[in-house]
Design an enzyme around this catalytic site. Structure first.
Site, PDB file in Angstrom:
ATOM      1  N   GLU A 175       0.887  -1.168   0.000  1.00  0.00           N
ATOM      2  CA  GLU A 175       0.000   0.000   0.000  1.00  0.00           C
ATOM      3  C   GLU A 175       0.920   1.212   0.000  1.00  0.00           C
ATOM      4  O   GLU A 175       1.493   1.587   1.027  1.00  0.00           O
ATOM      5  CB  GLU A 175      -0.913  -0.018   1.226  1.00  0.00           C
ATOM      6  CG  GLU A 175      -2.084   0.937   1.112  1.00  0.00           C
ATOM      7  CD  GLU A 175      -1.751   2.346   1.545  1.00  0.00           C
ATOM      8  OE1 GLU A 175      -1.463   3.170   0.644  1.00  0.00           O
ATOM      9  OE2 GLU A 175      -1.761   2.637   2.736  1.00  0.00           O
ATOM     10  N   CYS A 209      -2.652   8.700   3.481  1.00  0.00           N
ATOM     11  CA  CYS A 209      -2.465   7.920   2.253  1.00  0.00           C
ATOM     12  C   CYS A 209      -3.545   8.256   1.229  1.00  0.00           C
ATOM     13  O   CYS A 209      -3.272   8.352   0.033  1.00  0.00           O
ATOM     14  CB  CYS A 209      -2.500   6.431   2.565  1.00  0.00           C
ATOM     15  SG  CYS A 209      -1.192   5.878   3.678  1.00  0.00           S
TER      16      CYS A 209
END
Length: 470
Positions: A175, A209
């Site tokens: 990720e 993120c």
């Protein structure tokens, strides 16, 4: 409150942002695991197919063993609890390497985890939190006893993790970075979306993120959008999160504020315009306080067009048609999340389905992450594979295909015609079986049946070998 206080001290975020990112998301993760996790890991029946009609088929999910996770500093509590809860629920042990910039808070959070394990009589060794720099992470990645790795961080480090993990063929969930767009169509409700877009950009000082880094506004309402966001951003309060009531806290990573300034300076040098902020503030306390910033006129020649900012900068871009908005989004190397605002749900869905991102929220921002039944992860330079949701929970397991007899008196036997030594009519018999089960239409099925019966009733003579002919 204590969890948020610790997070605020170590990562510089306001208490409200900690409540959103640390507590709400973690509570929903635990709630989902308790409500639906067991069902996700139960053996899953599958169809057995035409020829295997007398069989029962299923997929089983078995714990992988030891999971390794390398997590960042931006949400120190949630970033630890997220992989830990999934791994333990799936029956695995886990070693979490925390960021060196969140070591203080992670020691406190580890005590919470150990207290929970003690409460149910489980060994504390089930969850280990380790500290250190890059060499510690490298040791975890190269450990032969680690069955799977989860890495959350930058694209550059993600490539190195993948390369090191390849030595032991350890599977990796990556990720990585994101540059999430928010598409604002000309029929969208500005009163609804503006507060959402502001929080999407400036939550935790932009250190998310899935933070909104590109706000694409259709030209018909472009000026109206700016008229609404500029005054709010101008009046945002910034400072130490525990000293006073602030809207925006500090940046955690050393030199990160300077990196953000470099991206803004490059954009301005190439023609972009700063409407709010844009200059790094000096602080008596020595903290890194990059001001909430609005930047317009960003073009593809600028670094900030393609590079992740990870800071409190709202880049507002203009588009004319839906097709152009899709092109602008898909031209970016990242593909983590996306949001589309429109008065027409059908229009928003049509745009969303064309975006090459791992998630899309319709008339909202990043709601896919709070829906913990959904997987989380991106495409392109945002990484691959998923954590979270059914897919992430099953990712803590290896899948085993199982097939067994469905009926007590019906099982597989090899007919004499197909046993060794091979008979002259064996091939014709199998051809008949293929046509009977998989022929295109009833005529082909009947033809296969005829071939099968013919092979059994009138098999014909075996071919004479070359040796006998000689």
């Amino acid at each position: 409150e204590e969890i948020c206080n610790v997070s605020a001290k170590d990562s510089g975020k306001p208490m409200l942002d900690a409540a959103f990112g640390e507590i709400l998301t973690t509570c929903e993760k635990i709630r989902w695991l308790l409500a639906e996790g067991e069902q996700a890991l139960k053996p899953e029946p599958r169809s057995a197919g035409s020829m295997m009609f007398y069989k029962s088929a299923r997929v089983e999910y078995h714990p992988l063993g030891v999971i390794g996770a390398i997590v960042p500093w931006n949400y120190p509590f949630h970033n630890i609890l997220n992989p830990v809860t999934a791994a333990v629920f799936a029956g695995c042990g886990i070693v979490v390497k925390v960021s060196e910039y969140a070591s203080w808070s992670s020691e406190y959070y580890e005590r919470i985890i150990h207290a929970a394990l003690d409460a149910v009589g489980a060994s504390r060794d089930l969850v280990q939190v380790v500290h250190g720099f890059g060499t510690t992470g490298q040791a975890l990645v190269k450990a032969k006893d680690v069955s799977k790795l989860i890495f959350v961080g930058s694209t550059g480090i993600g490539r190195k993790v993948l390369e090191a993990a390849a030595e032991n063929l350890t599977p990796v969930v990556l990720e990585l970075g994101g540059k999430d767009p928010v598409i604002v169509c000309d029929d969208a409700n500005l009163n609804q979306l503006v507060p959402i877009t502001l929080r999407a950009t400036f939550q935790s000082c932009g250190q998310n993120c899935t933070g909104a880094e590109r706000i694409l506004v259709q030209e018909g309402i472009y000026d109206k959008f700016l008229d609404k966001v500029v005054p709010t951003v101008e009046n945002m309060r910034q400072g130490a999160p525990l000293d006073s009531l602030v809207d925006c806290g500090a940046m955690c990573m050393p030199k990160q504020a300077s990196n953000v300034q470099a991206l803004v300076d490059d954009a301005v040098l190439r023609g972009a315009k700063v409407l709010v902020g844009g200059k790094l503030k000096t602080s008596k306390s020595g903290g890194q306080y990059y001001p909430p910033t609005i930047l317009v006129g960003v073009t593809k020649e600028m670094r900030i067009w393609n590079e992740e900012v990870f800071g409190p900068v709202m880049c507002v871009e203009k588009f004319s048609t839906d097709e152009e908005a899709v092109r602008l989004v898909n031209s970016n190397p990242f593909g983590l999340g996306s949001s589309i605002f429109s008065g027409s749900k059908a229009r928003a869905k049509k745009i969303a389905i064309q975006l090459k991102t791992g998630a899309s929220s319709i008339n909202d921002f990043a709601t896919t992450y709070l829906c913990q039944s959904l997987p989380f992860g991106g495409v392109k330079e945002s990484g691959f594979d998923k954590f979270g949701g059914i897919e992430g929970l099953r990712g803590m397991c290896y899948t085993k295909a199982v097939c067994e007899d469905k009926f007590p008196l019906m099982n597989t036997t090899v007919p004499p015609e197909l046993q060794y030594p091979v008979k002259a009519h064996s091939f014709k018999m199998v051809c008949g079986i293929v046509h009977f089960f998989y022929g295109l239409g009833i005529f082909s099925n009947l033809t296969g049946l005829v071939r099968l019966l013919k092979a059994l009733i009138a098999p014909g003579k075996p071919p004479v070998s070359d040796k006998k002919q000689a």
